[in-house]
Design a protein around this motif. Structure first.
Motif, short mmCIF file in Angstrom:
data_model
loop_
_atom_site.label_atom_id
_atom_site.label_comp_id
_atom_site.label_asym_id
_atom_site.label_seq_id
_atom_site.Cartn_x
_atom_site.Cartn_y
_atom_site.Cartn_z
N LEU A 1 1.17 -1.01 -0.27
CA LEU A 1 0.82 -0.32 -0.12
C LEU A 1 0.82 1.47 0.48
CD1 LEU A 1 -2.56 -1.20 2.99
CD2 LEU A 1 -2.83 -1.39 -0.48
N ALA A 2 1.45 1.32 1.30
CA ALA A 2 3.39 2.44 0.72
C ALA A 2 3.70 2.48 -0.21
CB ALA A 2 3.13 2.37 2.33
N THR A 3 4.71 1.84 -0.66
CA THR A 3 5.62 1.67 -1.49
C THR A 3 5.44 1.00 -2.63
OG1 THR A 3 7.59 0.79 0.34
CG2 THR A 3 7.80 0.37 -1.58
N ALA A 4 4.95 -0.11 -3.36
CA ALA A 4 4.49 -0.99 -4.26
C ALA A 4 3.30 -0.30 -5.37
CB ALA A 4 4.21 -1.72 -4.50
N PHE A 5 2.18 0.30 -4.54
CA PHE A 5 0.81 1.15 -5.24
C PHE A 5 1.16 2.13 -5.06
CE2 PHE A 5 -2.58 3.47 -4.64
CZ PHE A 5 -3.41 3.41 -5.54
N PRO A 6 2.05 3.15 -4.67
CA PRO A 6 2.33 4.44 -4.54
C PRO A 6 3.42 4.29 -6.51
CG PRO A 6 1.81 4.52 -2.52
CD PRO A 6 1.95 3.16 -3.16
N PHE A 7 3.81 3.31 -6.16
CA PHE A 7 4.29 3.98 -7.61
C PHE A 7 4.17 3.40 -8.88
CE2 PHE A 7 7.78 1.97 -10.54
CZ PHE A 7 9.17 3.11 -10.59
N TRP A 8 3.61 2.65 -8.81
CA TRP A 8 2.93 2.36 -10.15
C TRP A 8 1.52 3.71 -9.98
CZ3 TRP A 8 -2.98 2.61 -9.93
CH2 TRP A 8 -3.71 2.09 -11.01
N ALA A 9 1.19 4.45 -9.12
CA ALA A 9 0.53 5.13 -9.46
C ALA A 9 1.02 6.29 -9.89
CB ALA A 9 -0.59 6.21 -7.62
N ILE A 10 2.23 7.17 -8.95
CA ILE A 10 3.00 7.64 -9.75
C ILE A 10 3.13 8.12 -11.19
CG2 ILE A 10 5.05 9.67 -9.38
CD1 ILE A 10 2.88 10.33 -7.16
N ILE A 11 3.44 6.74 -11.98
CA ILE A 11 3.61 7.13 -12.73
C ILE A 11 2.63 7.46 -14.06
CG2 ILE A 11 4.25 5.27 -14.91
CD1 ILE A 11 6.24 4.14 -12.76
N THR A 12 1.40 6.80 -13.10
CA THR A 12 0.36 6.91 -13.90
C THR A 12 -0.54 8.25 -13.68
OG1 THR A 12 -0.54 4.36 -13.72
CG2 THR A 12 -2.81 6.21 -13.41
N ILE A 13 -0.50 8.90 -12.78
CA ILE A 13 -0.73 10.59 -12.31
C ILE A 13 0.08 11.64 -13.91
CG2 ILE A 13 -0.71 12.50 -10.75
CD1 ILE A 13 -1.19 10.39 -8.45
N THR A 14 1.03 10.84 -13.04
CA THR A 14 2.29 11.77 -14.00
C THR A 14 1.97 11.89 -15.57
OG1 THR A 14 4.07 10.15 -14.20
CG2 THR A 14 3.60 11.71 -12.51
N ARG A 15 1.67 10.55 -16.27
CA ARG A 15 0.79 11.24 -17.48
C ARG A 15 -0.26 11.29 -17.67
NH1 ARG A 15 1.95 4.29 -18.81
NH2 ARG A 15 4.93 4.47 -18.95
N ALA A 16 -0.99 11.54 -16.80
CA ALA A 16 -2.18 11.97 -16.94
C ALA A 16 -2.57 13.74 -16.94
CB ALA A 16 -3.30 11.40 -16.24
N LEU A 17 -1.63 14.19 -15.96
CA LEU A 17 -1.80 15.59 -15.48
C LEU A 17 -0.24 15.84 -15.26
CD1 LEU A 17 -2.91 14.60 -11.71
CD2 LEU A 17 -4.28 15.69 -14.12
N PRO A 18 -0.05 17.87 -15.50
CA PRO A 18 0.75 18.43 -15.55
C PRO A 18 1.77 17.89 -14.23
CG PRO A 18 -1.16 20.06 -16.07
CD PRO A 18 -2.06 18.41 -15.52
N ALA A 19 3.04 18.39 -14.55
CA ALA A 19 3.92 18.27 -13.54
C ALA A 19 3.96 19.44 -12.22
CB ALA A 19 6.12 17.95 -14.20
N VAL A 20 3.91 19.79 -13.47
CA VAL A 20 3.78 21.38 -12.10
C VAL A 20 2.11 20.88 -10.53
CG1 VAL A 20 2.13 22.85 -13.25
CG2 VAL A 20 3.38 23.71 -11.07
N THR A 21 1.64 20.43 -11.59
CA THR A 21 0.40 19.77 -10.80
C THR A 21 0.22 18.44 -9.51
OG1 THR A 21 -1.74 20.09 -12.04
CG2 THR A 21 -2.17 18.86 -10.44
N THR A 22 1.13 17.73 -9.92
CA THR A 22 1.18 16.75 -10.08
C THR A 22 2.82 17.24 -8.48
OG1 THR A 22 1.72 14.94 -11.72
CG2 THR A 22 2.97 14.31 -9.43
N SER A 23 4.15 17.95 -8.58
CA SER A 23 4.70 17.99 -8.25
C SER A 23 4.59 19.30 -6.93
CB SER A 23 5.58 19.81 -9.01
OG SER A 23 5.98 18.76 -9.83
N ILE A 24 3.36 20.28 -7.20
CA ILE A 24 3.05 20.95 -5.37
C ILE A 24 2.00 20.00 -5.19
CG2 ILE A 24 1.56 22.83 -5.52
CD1 ILE A 24 2.38 24.17 -7.58
N GLY A 25 0.71 19.20 -5.47
CA GLY A 25 0.49 18.44 -5.24
C GLY A 25 1.24 17.79 -3.66
N SER A 26 2.35 17.14 -4.37
CA SER A 26 3.02 16.65 -3.56
C SER A 26 3.21 17.20 -2.16
CB SER A 26 4.06 15.39 -3.87
OG SER A 26 4.70 16.79 -4.86
N LEU A 27 3.05 18.04 -1.73
CA LEU A 27 3.07 19.10 -0.67
C LEU A 27 2.52 18.38 -0.32
CD1 LEU A 27 4.25 22.50 -2.17
CD2 LEU A 27 5.86 20.51 -1.35
#
Length: 313
Positions: free
Chosen positions: A227-253
Protein backbone atom coordinates in the motif's frame (compact mmCIF):
# COMPACT_ATOMS: atom_id res chain seq x y z
CA UNK A 1 -4.66 3.25 -20.04
CA UNK A 2 -4.28 6.92 -19.05
CA UNK A 3 -7.03 8.03 -16.64
CA UNK A 4 -9.05 11.23 -17.02
CA UNK A 5 -7.90 14.37 -15.26
CA UNK A 6 -10.50 13.95 -12.50
CA UNK A 7 -9.57 10.29 -11.95
CA UNK A 8 -5.88 11.22 -11.82
CA UNK A 9 -6.58 13.90 -9.20
CA UNK A 10 -8.44 11.32 -7.10
CA UNK A 11 -5.47 8.98 -7.49
CA UNK A 12 -3.09 11.77 -6.43
CA UNK A 13 -5.22 12.40 -3.36
CA UNK A 14 -5.06 8.72 -2.48
CA UNK A 15 -1.26 8.72 -2.79
CA UNK A 16 -1.04 11.79 -0.54
CA UNK A 17 -3.15 10.01 2.10
CA UNK A 18 -1.21 6.73 1.87
CA UNK A 19 2.22 8.39 2.06
CA UNK A 20 1.20 10.97 4.63
CA UNK A 21 -0.36 8.34 6.88
CA UNK A 22 2.72 6.15 6.52
CA UNK A 23 4.83 8.52 8.62
CA UNK A 24 2.99 7.75 11.87
CA UNK A 25 2.58 4.13 10.74
CA UNK A 26 6.36 3.76 10.39
CA UNK A 27 6.86 5.46 13.75
CA UNK A 28 4.64 2.85 15.40
CA UNK A 29 6.28 0.07 13.42
CA UNK A 30 9.66 0.89 14.94
CA UNK A 31 8.25 -0.20 18.30
CA UNK A 32 7.97 -3.73 16.90
CA UNK A 33 10.91 -4.10 14.52
CA UNK A 34 14.41 -2.54 14.11
CA UNK A 35 14.72 0.14 11.39
CA UNK A 36 16.97 -1.59 8.84
CA UNK A 37 15.06 -4.85 9.07
CA UNK A 38 11.84 -2.86 8.69
CA UNK A 39 13.16 -1.18 5.54
CA UNK A 40 14.50 -4.47 4.16
CA UNK A 41 11.14 -6.22 4.44
CA UNK A 42 9.46 -3.21 2.89
CA UNK A 43 11.80 -3.55 -0.11
CA UNK A 44 11.20 -7.31 -0.38
CA UNK A 45 7.43 -6.85 -0.37
CA UNK A 46 7.70 -3.95 -2.79
CA UNK A 47 9.83 -6.07 -5.12
CA UNK A 48 7.33 -8.94 -5.11
CA UNK A 49 4.44 -6.59 -5.82
CA UNK A 50 6.29 -4.86 -8.66
CA UNK A 51 7.25 -8.20 -10.22
CA UNK A 52 3.57 -9.12 -10.32
CA UNK A 53 2.57 -5.69 -11.68
CA UNK A 54 5.27 -5.70 -14.37
CA UNK A 55 4.31 -9.24 -15.41
CA UNK A 56 0.63 -8.30 -15.70
CA UNK A 57 1.54 -5.23 -17.78
CA UNK A 58 3.87 -7.29 -19.99
CA UNK A 59 6.93 -5.25 -18.93
CA UNK A 60 8.82 -7.84 -16.89
CA UNK A 61 12.27 -8.32 -18.39
CA UNK A 62 15.95 -8.03 -17.52
CA UNK A 63 17.33 -4.46 -17.83
CA UNK A 64 19.45 -3.70 -20.87
CA UNK A 65 23.14 -3.01 -20.36
CA UNK A 66 22.77 0.78 -20.46
CA UNK A 67 19.91 0.66 -17.91
CA UNK A 68 21.90 -1.00 -15.12
CA UNK A 69 23.53 2.23 -13.91
CA UNK A 70 20.07 3.68 -13.29
CA UNK A 71 18.90 0.46 -11.66
CA UNK A 72 21.81 0.48 -9.22
CA UNK A 73 21.61 4.24 -8.64
CA UNK A 74 17.93 4.21 -7.72
CA UNK A 75 18.13 0.91 -5.86
CA UNK A 76 21.12 1.90 -3.73
CA UNK A 77 20.52 5.62 -3.16
CA UNK A 78 16.77 6.16 -3.35
CA UNK A 79 15.51 2.92 -1.92
CA UNK A 80 18.28 1.62 0.31
CA UNK A 81 20.12 4.73 1.50
CA UNK A 82 17.30 7.29 1.57
CA UNK A 83 14.70 5.02 3.15
CA UNK A 84 17.25 3.45 5.48
CA UNK A 85 18.38 6.84 6.81
CA UNK A 86 14.79 8.07 7.14
CA UNK A 87 13.68 4.99 9.05
CA UNK A 88 16.66 5.18 11.42
CA UNK A 89 15.98 8.87 12.01
CA UNK A 90 12.33 8.16 12.85
CA UNK A 91 13.52 6.48 16.05
CA UNK A 92 14.57 9.89 17.37
CA UNK A 93 12.43 12.46 15.53
CA UNK A 94 8.64 12.92 15.63
CA UNK A 95 6.90 11.56 12.55
CA UNK A 96 5.40 14.91 11.52
CA UNK A 97 8.70 16.75 11.70
CA UNK A 98 10.40 13.91 9.80
CA UNK A 99 7.93 14.20 6.93
CA UNK A 100 8.67 17.92 6.60
CA UNK A 101 12.46 17.58 6.58
CA UNK A 102 12.35 14.70 4.10
CA UNK A 103 10.49 16.94 1.67
CA UNK A 104 13.35 19.45 1.49
CA UNK A 105 14.85 17.30 -1.29
CA UNK A 106 13.68 19.57 -4.11
CA UNK A 107 15.42 22.55 -2.50
CA UNK A 108 18.82 20.82 -2.51
CA UNK A 109 18.39 19.85 -6.17
CA UNK A 110 18.54 23.52 -7.16
CA UNK A 111 22.15 24.37 -6.21
CA UNK A 112 23.43 20.90 -7.13
CA UNK A 113 21.88 21.10 -10.61
CA UNK A 114 23.30 24.61 -11.06
CA UNK A 115 26.83 23.42 -10.19
CA UNK A 116 26.82 20.13 -12.09
CA UNK A 117 24.36 20.59 -14.97
CA UNK A 118 24.79 24.31 -15.54
CA UNK A 119 21.14 25.12 -14.86
CA UNK A 120 20.38 28.81 -14.43
CA UNK A 121 19.67 30.23 -10.98
CA UNK A 122 16.89 32.63 -11.91
CA UNK A 123 15.39 35.07 -9.43
CA UNK A 124 12.22 32.97 -8.89
CA UNK A 125 14.36 29.89 -8.28
CA UNK A 126 16.54 31.75 -5.80
CA UNK A 127 13.44 33.10 -4.07
CA UNK A 128 12.03 29.60 -3.73
CA UNK A 129 15.34 28.30 -2.42
CA UNK A 130 15.54 31.16 0.11
CA UNK A 131 11.99 30.45 1.32
CA UNK A 132 12.77 26.77 1.74
CA UNK A 133 16.04 27.36 3.55
CA UNK A 134 14.19 29.81 5.77
CA UNK A 135 11.82 27.00 6.67
CA UNK A 136 14.73 24.71 7.56
CA UNK A 137 16.26 27.51 9.66
CA UNK A 138 12.99 27.96 11.53
CA UNK A 139 12.87 24.26 12.35
CA UNK A 140 16.44 24.35 13.64
CA UNK A 141 16.16 27.57 15.62
CA UNK A 142 17.65 27.41 19.15
CA UNK A 143 14.23 27.98 20.76
CA UNK A 144 12.47 25.14 18.93
CA UNK A 145 15.26 22.58 18.76
CA UNK A 146 16.99 20.66 21.54
CA UNK A 147 20.69 20.95 20.64
CA UNK A 148 21.66 19.28 23.94
CA UNK A 149 20.22 15.90 22.91
CA UNK A 150 22.63 13.86 20.73
CA UNK A 151 19.81 11.60 19.49
CA UNK A 152 17.72 14.60 18.40
CA UNK A 153 20.65 16.19 16.58
CA UNK A 154 21.60 12.90 14.90
CA UNK A 155 18.02 12.11 13.90
CA UNK A 156 17.37 15.50 12.32
CA UNK A 157 20.79 15.42 10.67
CA UNK A 158 20.07 12.00 9.15
CA UNK A 159 16.82 13.32 7.66
CA UNK A 160 18.60 16.22 5.97
CA UNK A 161 21.36 13.85 4.81
CA UNK A 162 18.72 11.56 3.34
CA UNK A 163 17.12 14.49 1.51
CA UNK A 164 20.54 15.54 0.17
CA UNK A 165 21.29 11.99 -1.07
CA UNK A 166 17.93 11.91 -2.82
CA UNK A 167 18.67 15.27 -4.43
CA UNK A 168 22.01 13.97 -5.73
CA UNK A 169 20.22 11.02 -7.27
CA UNK A 170 17.65 13.30 -8.94
CA UNK A 171 20.44 15.27 -10.60
CA UNK A 172 22.17 12.02 -11.62
CA UNK A 173 18.95 10.67 -13.14
CA UNK A 174 18.41 13.94 -15.02
CA UNK A 175 21.79 13.48 -16.66
CA UNK A 176 20.95 9.98 -17.92
CA UNK A 177 19.74 9.75 -21.50
CA UNK A 178 18.22 6.28 -21.25
CA UNK A 179 16.00 6.04 -18.17
CA UNK A 180 14.12 2.89 -19.15
CA UNK A 181 10.46 1.97 -18.51
CA UNK A 182 9.73 2.54 -14.79
CA UNK A 183 7.71 -0.66 -14.34
CA UNK A 184 10.44 -2.70 -16.00
CA UNK A 185 13.23 -1.35 -13.80
CA UNK A 186 11.29 -1.11 -10.52
CA UNK A 187 11.44 -4.82 -9.53
CA UNK A 188 15.21 -4.82 -9.99
CA UNK A 189 15.64 -1.56 -8.08
CA UNK A 190 13.59 -2.83 -5.15
CA UNK A 191 15.44 -6.14 -5.33
CA UNK A 192 18.88 -4.52 -5.21
CA UNK A 193 17.84 -2.47 -2.19
CA UNK A 194 16.63 -5.61 -0.42
CA UNK A 195 19.79 -7.57 -1.27
CA UNK A 196 21.96 -4.77 0.14
CA UNK A 197 19.90 -3.93 3.23
CA UNK A 198 18.87 -7.36 4.47
CA UNK A 199 22.37 -8.76 5.20
CA UNK A 200 23.36 -5.50 6.94
CA UNK A 201 20.18 -5.60 9.01
CA UNK A 202 20.78 -9.20 10.07
CA UNK A 203 24.37 -8.37 11.06
CA UNK A 204 23.73 -5.23 13.12
CA UNK A 205 20.18 -5.83 14.41
CA UNK A 206 18.66 -8.63 16.46
CA UNK A 207 15.87 -10.19 14.40
CA UNK A 208 15.25 -12.64 17.24
CA UNK A 209 13.51 -9.96 19.26
CA UNK A 210 10.80 -9.48 16.62
CA UNK A 211 7.39 -11.05 17.31
CA UNK A 212 6.62 -11.97 13.71
CA UNK A 213 3.14 -13.25 14.54
CA UNK A 214 2.04 -9.97 16.14
CA UNK A 215 -1.05 -8.80 14.18
CA UNK A 216 -0.10 -5.12 14.58
CA UNK A 217 3.33 -5.73 13.04
CA UNK A 218 1.84 -7.80 10.23
CA UNK A 219 -0.63 -5.03 9.46
CA UNK A 220 2.14 -2.40 9.44
CA UNK A 221 4.31 -4.52 7.12
CA UNK A 222 1.37 -5.12 4.78
CA UNK A 223 0.61 -1.40 4.73
CA UNK A 224 4.23 -0.50 4.00
CA UNK A 225 4.81 -3.11 1.31
CA UNK A 226 1.85 -3.17 -1.10
CA UNK A 227 0.00 0.00 0.00
CA UNK A 228 2.72 2.55 0.83
CA UNK A 229 5.45 1.34 -1.55
CA UNK A 230 4.28 -0.67 -4.56
CA UNK A 231 0.88 0.92 -5.24
CA UNK A 232 2.09 4.56 -4.99
CA UNK A 233 5.01 3.75 -7.32
CA UNK A 234 2.53 2.61 -9.99
CA UNK A 235 0.12 5.44 -9.15
CA UNK A 236 2.71 8.19 -9.56
CA UNK A 237 3.66 6.86 -12.99
CA UNK A 238 -0.01 6.89 -13.98
CA UNK A 239 -0.60 10.36 -12.50
CA UNK A 240 2.38 11.96 -14.24
CA UNK A 241 1.07 10.71 -17.58
CA UNK A 242 -2.35 12.29 -16.99
CA UNK A 243 -1.59 15.53 -15.13
CA UNK A 244 0.85 18.41 -15.70
CA UNK A 245 4.13 17.94 -13.83
CA UNK A 246 3.57 21.14 -11.86
CA UNK A 247 0.24 19.80 -10.56
CA UNK A 248 1.84 16.57 -9.39
CA UNK A 249 4.83 18.37 -7.89
CA UNK A 250 2.89 20.94 -5.90
CA UNK A 251 0.19 18.41 -5.05
CA UNK A 252 2.81 16.18 -3.46
CA UNK A 253 3.31 18.86 -0.81
CA UNK A 254 0.12 17.49 0.66
CA UNK A 255 2.14 14.49 1.88
CA UNK A 256 4.06 16.27 4.68
CA UNK A 257 0.97 18.33 5.53
CA UNK A 258 -1.10 15.18 5.88
CA UNK A 259 1.79 13.51 7.71
CA UNK A 260 1.87 16.29 10.31
CA UNK A 261 -1.91 16.14 10.77
CA UNK A 262 -2.01 12.34 10.94
CA UNK A 263 0.85 12.27 13.45
CA UNK A 264 -0.97 14.78 15.64
CA UNK A 265 -4.21 12.77 15.58
CA UNK A 266 -2.80 9.24 15.81
CA UNK A 267 0.31 9.79 17.91
CA UNK A 268 -0.63 12.89 19.84
CA UNK A 269 2.30 14.88 18.45
CA UNK A 270 2.03 18.58 19.19
CA UNK A 271 1.26 20.94 16.30
CA UNK A 272 4.07 23.30 17.22
CA UNK A 273 4.48 26.73 15.68
CA UNK A 274 7.98 25.74 14.60
CA UNK A 275 6.72 22.81 12.53
CA UNK A 276 3.80 24.71 11.03
CA UNK A 277 5.89 27.75 10.00
CA UNK A 278 8.67 25.47 8.73
CA UNK A 279 6.17 23.45 6.68
CA UNK A 280 4.62 26.58 5.18
CA UNK A 281 7.99 28.09 4.22
CA UNK A 282 9.38 24.85 2.78
CA UNK A 283 6.13 24.25 0.90
CA UNK A 284 6.17 27.79 -0.46
CA UNK A 285 9.79 27.35 -1.51
CA UNK A 286 9.16 24.10 -3.37
CA UNK A 287 6.04 25.52 -5.02
CA UNK A 288 7.92 28.67 -6.12
CA UNK A 289 10.77 26.64 -7.62
CA UNK A 290 8.31 24.32 -9.38
CA UNK A 291 6.29 27.19 -10.87
CA UNK A 292 9.48 28.98 -11.94
CA UNK A 293 10.68 25.84 -13.70
CA UNK A 294 7.37 25.48 -15.46
CA UNK A 295 7.74 28.99 -16.80
CA UNK A 296 11.27 28.34 -18.05
CA UNK A 297 10.17 25.16 -19.82
CA UNK A 298 7.79 27.30 -21.84
CA UNK A 299 10.60 29.64 -22.92
CA UNK A 300 12.38 28.79 -26.19
CA UNK A 301 15.92 27.65 -25.56
CA UNK A 302 15.58 27.49 -21.78
CA UNK A 303 17.31 24.81 -19.77
CA UNK A 304 15.37 21.89 -18.34
CA UNK A 305 13.50 22.33 -15.10
CA UNK A 306 14.35 21.02 -11.69
CA UNK A 307 11.65 18.45 -11.14
CA UNK A 308 10.06 17.70 -7.81
CA UNK A 309 10.41 14.04 -7.00
CA UNK A 310 7.41 12.41 -5.31
CA UNK A 311 8.38 8.87 -4.38
CA UNK A 312 9.07 9.50 -0.65
CA UNK A 313 8.13 7.30 2.11
Amino acid sequence: MIPSGRAALVLLGLVIVLWGLNWPVMKVGLEYIPPLLFTSIRMVLGCLCMVIAAAIMGQLRRPYRDEWTLVFGVGLIQMALFLGLVTIALQYVPAGRSSILAYTTSLWVLPIAAMTLGETLTRPRLLGFALGIGGVAVMFNPFGFDWTSPSVVIGNGLLLLAALCWALLIVYVRAQRNQGPPLTLAPWQFGIAAVVLLPIALMVEDAGTVEWSDPVLLGILFYNGPLATAFPFWAIITITRALPAVTTSIGSLGVPAFGVAASAVLLGEALTGTNIVGLLLIGAGVATVTLADRGRRNEPGSDSAVSTENRKS
